[in-house]
Design a protein around this motif. Structure first.
Motif, short mmCIF file in Angstrom:
data_model
loop_
_atom_site.label_atom_id
_atom_site.label_comp_id
_atom_site.label_asym_id
_atom_site.label_seq_id
_atom_site.Cartn_x
_atom_site.Cartn_y
_atom_site.Cartn_z
N THR A 124 1.85 -7.60 0.06
CA THR A 124 1.21 -7.01 1.23
C THR A 124 1.04 -8.13 2.25
OG1 THR A 124 0.08 -5.41 -0.19
CG2 THR A 124 -0.79 -5.69 2.05
N ASP A 142 1.22 -2.82 -3.76
CA ASP A 142 2.45 -3.40 -4.28
C ASP A 142 2.73 -2.92 -5.70
OD1 ASP A 142 3.02 -5.16 -1.97
OD2 ASP A 142 1.09 -6.02 -2.57
N ALA A 200 9.54 3.95 0.30
CA ALA A 200 8.74 2.99 1.06
C ALA A 200 8.22 3.63 2.35
CB ALA A 200 9.58 1.76 1.38
N HIS A 218 4.73 1.43 2.97
CA HIS A 218 4.62 0.10 2.38
C HIS A 218 6.03 -0.32 1.97
CE1 HIS A 218 2.37 -3.25 0.91
NE2 HIS A 218 2.90 -3.14 -0.31
N HIS A 219 6.52 -1.43 2.49
CA HIS A 219 7.93 -1.75 2.39
C HIS A 219 8.19 -3.05 1.65
CE1 HIS A 219 7.11 0.81 5.85
NE2 HIS A 219 8.23 1.39 5.51
N PRO A 220 9.10 -3.01 0.65
CA PRO A 220 9.44 -4.24 -0.08
C PRO A 220 10.46 -5.06 0.71
CG PRO A 220 10.77 -2.45 -0.90
CD PRO A 220 9.84 -1.85 0.14
N LEU A 226 4.02 0.61 -5.50
CA LEU A 226 5.41 0.60 -5.04
C LEU A 226 6.33 0.12 -6.15
CD1 LEU A 226 7.56 0.97 -2.88
CD2 LEU A 226 6.94 -1.29 -1.98
N ALA A 227 5.94 -0.89 -6.88
CA ALA A 227 6.76 -1.39 -7.99
C ALA A 227 6.98 -0.30 -9.04
CB ALA A 227 6.10 -2.63 -8.62
N CYS A 272 7.72 -7.48 -3.65
CA CYS A 272 6.59 -6.74 -3.09
C CYS A 272 5.42 -7.69 -2.85
CB CYS A 272 6.14 -5.63 -4.04
SG CYS A 272 7.40 -4.37 -4.36
#
Length: 96
Positions: free
Chosen positions: A72, A82, A50, A55-57, A85-86, A70
């Motif tokens: 934004t 998102d 992340a 970009h942070h969950p 990231l997933a 996730c």
């Protein structure tokens, strides 16, 4: 600025993600690891990723069960950030 995906686009993207569900407001996956320490190790790896992606969950840890969410927050919905990231979270979970 990233654009919020439509419901159809989110549904299409979720089709390629293991265990994820959601809608344009957010996507979520819950995983169960072998032990609490394994869960923490996965969270540590997700945290490093992340940071790398900036970009942070949202992460919820309950013993050996971890839920990732996730979205934004700056645009109020799911974007391709998102989804990326997933996918990375899936890679980390699969290798755990």
């Amino acid at each position: 600025m990233a654009e919020v995906l439509t419901a159809e686009a989110v549904r299409d993207e979720l089709g390629g993600l293991a265990g994820w569900s959601g809608d344009p407001a957010g996507i979520t996956r819950t995983v169960e690891l072998v032990s609490f320490l394994d869960a923490i190790a996965v969270v540590d790896r997700v945290a490093a990723t992340a940071e790398e992606l900036d970009h942070h969950p949202d992460i919820d840890i309950r013993w050996r069960t971890v839920t990732f969410r996730c979205v934004t927050h700056s645009v109020g919905g799911v974007t391709m950030r998102d989804i990326r990231l997933a996918r990375r979270i899936d890679e980390i979970v699969e290798s755990a």
